[in-house]
Design an enzyme around this catalytic site. Structure first.
Site, PDB file in Angstrom:
ATOM      1  N   LYS A  30       0.839  -1.212   0.000  1.00 61.51           N
ATOM      2  CA  LYS A  30       0.000   0.000   0.000  1.00 61.51           C
ATOM      3  C   LYS A  30       0.867   1.253   0.000  1.00 61.51           C
ATOM      4  O   LYS A  30       0.647   2.170  -0.790  1.00 61.51           O
ATOM      5  CB  LYS A  30      -0.895   0.011   1.251  1.00 61.51           C
ATOM      6  CG  LYS A  30      -1.575   1.346   1.499  1.00 61.51           C
ATOM      7  CD  LYS A  30      -2.429   1.349   2.756  1.00 61.51           C
ATOM      8  CE  LYS A  30      -1.700   1.634   4.043  1.00 61.51           C
ATOM      9  NZ  LYS A  30      -1.445   3.039   4.361  1.00 61.51           N
ATOM     10  N   ASN A  31       1.865   1.286   0.889  1.00 61.71           N
ATOM     11  CA  ASN A  31       2.614   2.527   1.057  1.00 61.71           C
ATOM     12  C   ASN A  31       3.631   2.776  -0.061  1.00 61.71           C
ATOM     13  O   ASN A  31       4.256   3.840  -0.102  1.00 61.71           O
ATOM     14  CB  ASN A  31       3.288   2.573   2.430  1.00 61.71           C
ATOM     15  CG  ASN A  31       2.261   2.791   3.527  1.00 61.71           C
ATOM     16  OD1 ASN A  31       1.100   3.099   3.248  1.00 61.71           O
ATOM     17  ND2 ASN A  31       2.683   2.622   4.778  1.00 61.71           N
TER      18      ASN A  31
ATOM     19  N   CYS B 196      -4.790  13.056  12.847  1.00 67.74           N
ATOM     20  CA  CYS B 196      -5.423  11.752  12.651  1.00 67.74           C
ATOM     21  C   CYS B 196      -5.219  10.943  13.915  1.00 67.74           C
ATOM     22  O   CYS B 196      -4.544  11.385  14.839  1.00 67.74           O
ATOM     23  CB  CYS B 196      -4.876  11.044  11.425  1.00 67.74           C
ATOM     24  SG  CYS B 196      -3.258  10.365  11.647  1.00 67.74           S
TER      25      CYS B 196
ATOM     26  N   ARG C 151       0.625  14.790  13.200  1.00 65.04           N
ATOM     27  CA  ARG C 151       1.136  14.605  11.832  1.00 65.04           C
ATOM     28  C   ARG C 151       1.122  15.892  10.999  1.00 65.04           C
ATOM     29  O   ARG C 151       0.387  16.014  10.014  1.00 65.04           O
ATOM     30  CB  ARG C 151       0.375  13.481  11.126  1.00 65.04           C
ATOM     31  CG  ARG C 151       0.502  12.165  11.865  1.00 65.04           C
ATOM     32  CD  ARG C 151      -0.199  11.053  11.166  1.00 65.04           C
ATOM     33  NE  ARG C 151       0.565  10.525  10.036  1.00 65.04           N
ATOM     34  CZ  ARG C 151       0.100   9.591   9.218  1.00 65.04           C
ATOM     35  NH1 ARG C 151      -1.107   9.121   9.362  1.00 65.04           N
ATOM     36  NH2 ARG C 151       0.853   9.145   8.230  1.00 65.04           N
TER      37      ARG C 151
ATOM     38  N   ASP D 178       4.935   0.855  11.900  1.00 65.70           N
ATOM     39  CA  ASP D 178       3.732   0.195  11.365  1.00 65.70           C
ATOM     40  C   ASP D 178       3.608  -1.265  11.803  1.00 65.70           C
ATOM     41  O   ASP D 178       2.623  -1.928  11.471  1.00 65.70           O
ATOM     42  CB  ASP D 178       3.719   0.275   9.828  1.00 65.70           C
ATOM     43  CG  ASP D 178       3.456   1.687   9.334  1.00 65.70           C
ATOM     44  OD1 ASP D 178       3.075   2.539  10.159  1.00 65.70           O
ATOM     45  OD2 ASP D 178       3.639   1.934   8.123  1.00 65.70           O
TER      46      ASP D 178
ATOM     47  N   ARG E  72      -8.571  -0.613   4.781  1.00 64.00           N
ATOM     48  CA  ARG E  72      -7.682   0.397   4.188  1.00 64.00           C
ATOM     49  C   ARG E  72      -6.344  -0.209   3.796  1.00 64.00           C
ATOM     50  O   ARG E  72      -5.687   0.289   2.889  1.00 64.00           O
ATOM     51  CB  ARG E  72      -7.437   1.532   5.194  1.00 64.00           C
ATOM     52  CG  ARG E  72      -8.663   2.330   5.519  1.00 64.00           C
ATOM     53  CD  ARG E  72      -8.311   3.514   6.364  1.00 64.00           C
ATOM     54  NE  ARG E  72      -7.285   4.315   5.705  1.00 64.00           N
ATOM     55  CZ  ARG E  72      -6.608   5.295   6.282  1.00 64.00           C
ATOM     56  NH1 ARG E  72      -6.854   5.605   7.525  1.00 64.00           N
ATOM     57  NH2 ARG E  72      -5.697   5.968   5.619  1.00 64.00           N
TER      58      ARG E  72
HETATM   59  C1  EPZ Z   1       4.383   7.166   6.200  1.00 63.61           C
HETATM   60  O1  EPZ Z   1       3.638   8.244   6.750  1.00 63.61           O
HETATM   61  C2  EPZ Z   1       3.442   5.987   6.112  1.00 63.61           C
HETATM   62  N1  EPZ Z   1       2.322   6.308   5.262  1.00 63.61           N
HETATM   63  C3  EPZ Z   1       2.967   5.601   7.509  1.00 63.61           C
HETATM   64  O2  EPZ Z   1       2.154   4.438   7.403  1.00 63.61           O
HETATM   65  C4  EPZ Z   1       4.187   5.278   8.371  1.00 63.61           C
HETATM   66  O3  EPZ Z   1       3.764   4.999   9.690  1.00 63.61           O
HETATM   67  C5  EPZ Z   1       5.150   6.459   8.379  1.00 63.61           C
HETATM   68  O4  EPZ Z   1       5.496   6.833   7.014  1.00 63.61           O
HETATM   69  C6  EPZ Z   1       6.432   6.200   9.131  1.00 63.61           C
HETATM   70  O5  EPZ Z   1       7.090   5.087   8.596  1.00 63.61           O
HETATM   71  C7  EPZ Z   1       2.401   6.099   3.949  1.00 63.61           C
HETATM   72  O6  EPZ Z   1       3.418   5.714   3.412  1.00 63.61           O
HETATM   73  C8  EPZ Z   1       1.176   6.350   3.143  1.00 63.61           C
HETATM   74  P1  EPZ Z   1       6.515  10.559   8.157  1.00 63.61           P
HETATM   75  P2  EPZ Z   1       4.211   9.735   6.708  1.00 63.61           P
HETATM   76  O7  EPZ Z   1       6.428  11.830   7.373  1.00 63.61           O
HETATM   77  O8  EPZ Z   1       4.993   9.908   5.470  1.00 63.61           O
HETATM   78  C9  EPZ Z   1       6.641  13.872  11.628  1.00 63.61           C
HETATM   79  C10 EPZ Z   1       0.255   3.088   7.810  1.00 63.61           C
HETATM   80  O9  EPZ Z   1      -0.243   2.563   8.846  1.00 63.61           O
HETATM   81  N2  EPZ Z   1       6.436  14.884  10.583  1.00 63.61           N
HETATM   82  O10 EPZ Z   1       7.681   9.675   7.927  1.00 63.61           O
HETATM   83  O11 EPZ Z   1       3.062  10.632   6.954  1.00 63.61           O
HETATM   84  C11 EPZ Z   1       5.431  12.972  11.797  1.00 63.61           C
HETATM   85  O12 EPZ Z   1       4.444  13.573  12.609  1.00 63.61           O
HETATM   86  C12 EPZ Z   1       0.774   4.514   7.825  1.00 63.61           C
HETATM   87  O13 EPZ Z   1       0.313   2.514   6.713  1.00 63.61           O
HETATM   88  C13 EPZ Z   1       6.534  16.212  10.918  1.00 63.61           C
HETATM   89  O14 EPZ Z   1       6.783  16.588  12.078  1.00 63.61           O
HETATM   90  O15 EPZ Z   1       5.168   9.720   7.968  1.00 63.61           O
HETATM   91  C14 EPZ Z   1       6.059  11.758  12.414  1.00 63.61           C
HETATM   92  O16 EPZ Z   1       6.260  11.986  13.782  1.00 63.61           O
HETATM   93  C15 EPZ Z   1       0.462   5.260   9.073  1.00 63.61           C
HETATM   94  N3  EPZ Z   1       6.347  17.128   9.937  1.00 63.61           N
HETATM   95  C16 EPZ Z   1       7.432  11.674  11.731  1.00 63.61           C
HETATM   96  O17 EPZ Z   1       7.673  13.003  11.232  1.00 63.61           O
HETATM   97  C17 EPZ Z   1       6.081  16.776   8.647  1.00 63.61           C
HETATM   98  O18 EPZ Z   1       5.923  17.677   7.792  1.00 63.61           O
HETATM   99  C18 EPZ Z   1       7.528  10.712  10.564  1.00 63.61           C
HETATM  100  O19 EPZ Z   1       6.433  10.908   9.693  1.00 63.61           O
HETATM  101  C19 EPZ Z   1       6.002  15.421   8.313  1.00 63.61           C
HETATM  102  C20 EPZ Z   1       6.179  14.479   9.309  1.00 63.61           C
END
Ligand code: EPZ
Length: 430
Positions: free
Chosen positions: A22-23, A126, A131, A317, A409
């Site tokens: 998915k991701n 969420c 996030r 995850d 999902r």
């Molecule tokens: C991706 O989310 C995945 N989603 C998530 O999978 C996964 O948990 C996550 O990466 C971490 O591996 C998809 O690929 C669709 P991040 P993403 O940006 O890209 C902070 C699932 O269950 N952050 O790596 O949104 C954020 O809050 C999902 O399949 C900021 O502070 O995650 C988090 O603490 C859930 N500012 C950390 O960074 C930003 O602008 C990492 O988030 C962006 C992120």
């Protein structure tokens, strides 16, 4: 609303085919916005999130066909889908669509790169945490975008209608930020260097697809990625990598129930840290020509401590699923979540099955119990809900998991895959 009913106690034995990730599929689909040619993606999982993104992309003018025939989309198996963004008809991604799926915010990268402008709703918080998107906006600003926030929308414009390559260091490792940076920089003028980039396999997959489309990207999979911008990208054919989170989830299910399962198409190198931990806990994991074989016979599961980290560390995850497993381990396990601040909502639900878990800040302390007992529980997010399924498979008696749309999902044909290995799992409608 549908529920999943599980009668626990059976071992899992047999084969489980692993779906496309998915991701990986979501950013690859979004990359179709970068070209007026057709991007053909093979092995796209049939999931609610994929269907939702198809609708969102359609709003921007992306046409799609499934294996050449739209009607085959209902088969429920990973499919080959053609995406064609001949003309971008709208550069706005409205709140009603973006709020349903956070990853759809990532359209901001390709829209801005191809059209010079984008107006995308802020996604909002969420269930697993706040996030924010600040890191995504920062990389776009480094590439010369002017960003305004107005009435809940990010309005981004490229100076002289084209982004310009630059050196950018992410303040924190971000998967979404790296995806957006890669897509935006591919069509920017000149060279971009992304430092402190995410190293997840899904990043490597996106870079491979973009390169097949004519991009010039090197270093994906390391923390420094170099992108030499090109004037335009073409179509391509690309196969989505297998879902490492689905692979890890079923591996934990087998460790929980005992048995012997081949995860067909699963790849061990996508999950090294998680498999090391599972091995330490007492599962036997090996590579076979078909995929990954997971066994647990005889001995029980030992408690192991885990801390979630960006790839190649233990994935956030899989944190909930691992906690499900640890509820019946011998001894005490400390599970620390470092990526999302609110990803422990499964704790209260696991407790309903008899698990003993206490929380101390970002650490869950799990004291293994001899047995769990089935109960009605509620899914709160995608990975949390599957942790309840794992626990239910080993619990005595009947467990029903409500709010199954969370599972839909991200897990393709979950009931069928588990039933095929001897579990008693069924969907109850209404
Ligand atoms: C991706 O989310 C995945 N989603 C998530 O999978 C996964 O948990 C996550 O990466 C971490 O591996 C998809 O690929 C669709 P991040 P993403 O940006 O890209 C902070 C699932 O269950 N952050 O790596 O949104 C954020 O809050 C999902 O399949 C900021 O502070 O995650 C988090 O603490 C859930 N500012 C950390 O960074 C930003 O602008 C990492 O988030 C962006 C992120």
């Amino acid at each position: 609303m549908d529920r999943i009913r599980i009668v626990g106690g059976n071992e899992l034995n047999g084969r489980i085919p692993i779906s496309g990730a998915k991701n990986a599929a979501l950013p690859l689909m979004i990359a179709s916005l970068l070209t007026d040619d057709t991007l053909t993606l093979e092995n796209v999982p049939h999931l609610a999130d994929v269907e939702q993104l198809i609708r969102i992309l359609g709003n921007h003018g992306v046409d799609y066909s499934v294996n050449g025939r739209r009607e085959r989309q209902h088969e429920g198996y990973s499919r080959t889908i053609n995406f064609t963004a001949r003309h971008i008809v709208d550069t706005t991604a409205p709140y009603e669509l973006v709020s349903k799926m956070r990853a759809s915010f990532w359209v901001i990268g390709p829209l801005l790169a191809r059209m010079g402008e984008a107006k995308v709703s802020l996604p909002g918080g969420c269930a697993i945490g706040t996030r924010p998107v600040d890191l995504l906006l920062e990389v776009l600003q480094s590439l010369g975008a002017e960003i305004d926030i107005e009435s809940g929308y990010v309005i981004a414009k490229a100076k002289h209608r084209r982004l310009a390559g630059n050196r950018h260091r992410f303040g924190k490792v971000t998967v979404g930020g790296t995806h957006v940076g890669l897509m935006a920089a591919s069509l920017a003028r000149g060279e971009t260097v992304l430092e402190n980039a995410a190293r997840e396999p899904e990043i490597v997959d996106l870079a491979a697809c973009l390169n097949a489309m004519g991009a010039r990207i090197s270093g994906a999979g390391t923390d420094t990625i170099t992108i030499d911008g090109v004037d335009s990208l073409s179509g391509a054919r690309h196969r989505v990598i297998p879902d490492r989170i689905e692979t890890g989830t079923y591996a934990m299910a087998v460790a929980m129930t005992g048995g012997d399962v081949v995860l067909e198409g699963g790849r061990i190198e996508l999950l090294e840290r998680a498999f090391d931990i599972l091995t330490e806990a007492g599962a036997d994991i090996s590579e076979t020509p078909e995929g990954v074989r997971v066994r647990r016979n005889g001995n029980g599961i030992r408690a192991v401590d885990v801390t979630t980290e960006p790839f190649p560390g233990f994935p956030t995850d899989l944190q909930a699923q691992f906690m499900g497993l640890m509820t019946m381990a011998s001894g005490q396990s400390r599970i620390t979540e470092t990526i999302f601040e609110n990803r422990f909502m499964h704790v209260q639900e696991l407790a309903r099955l008899g698990a003993r878990i206490s929380l101390s800040g970002q650490t869950a302390i799990v004291d293994g119990v001899q047995r769990l007992k089935g109960a009605p529980v509620m899914a709160t997010d995608l990975r949390a809900s599957v942790s309840l399924v794992i626990a239910g498979l080993a619990a005595e008696g009947e467990t029903t998991v409500g709010r199954v749309y969370h599972l839909d999902r991200g897990f393709e044909r979950l009931e069928e895959k588990l039933t095929g290995c001897g579990a008693i799992v069924e969907r109850i409608s209404g």
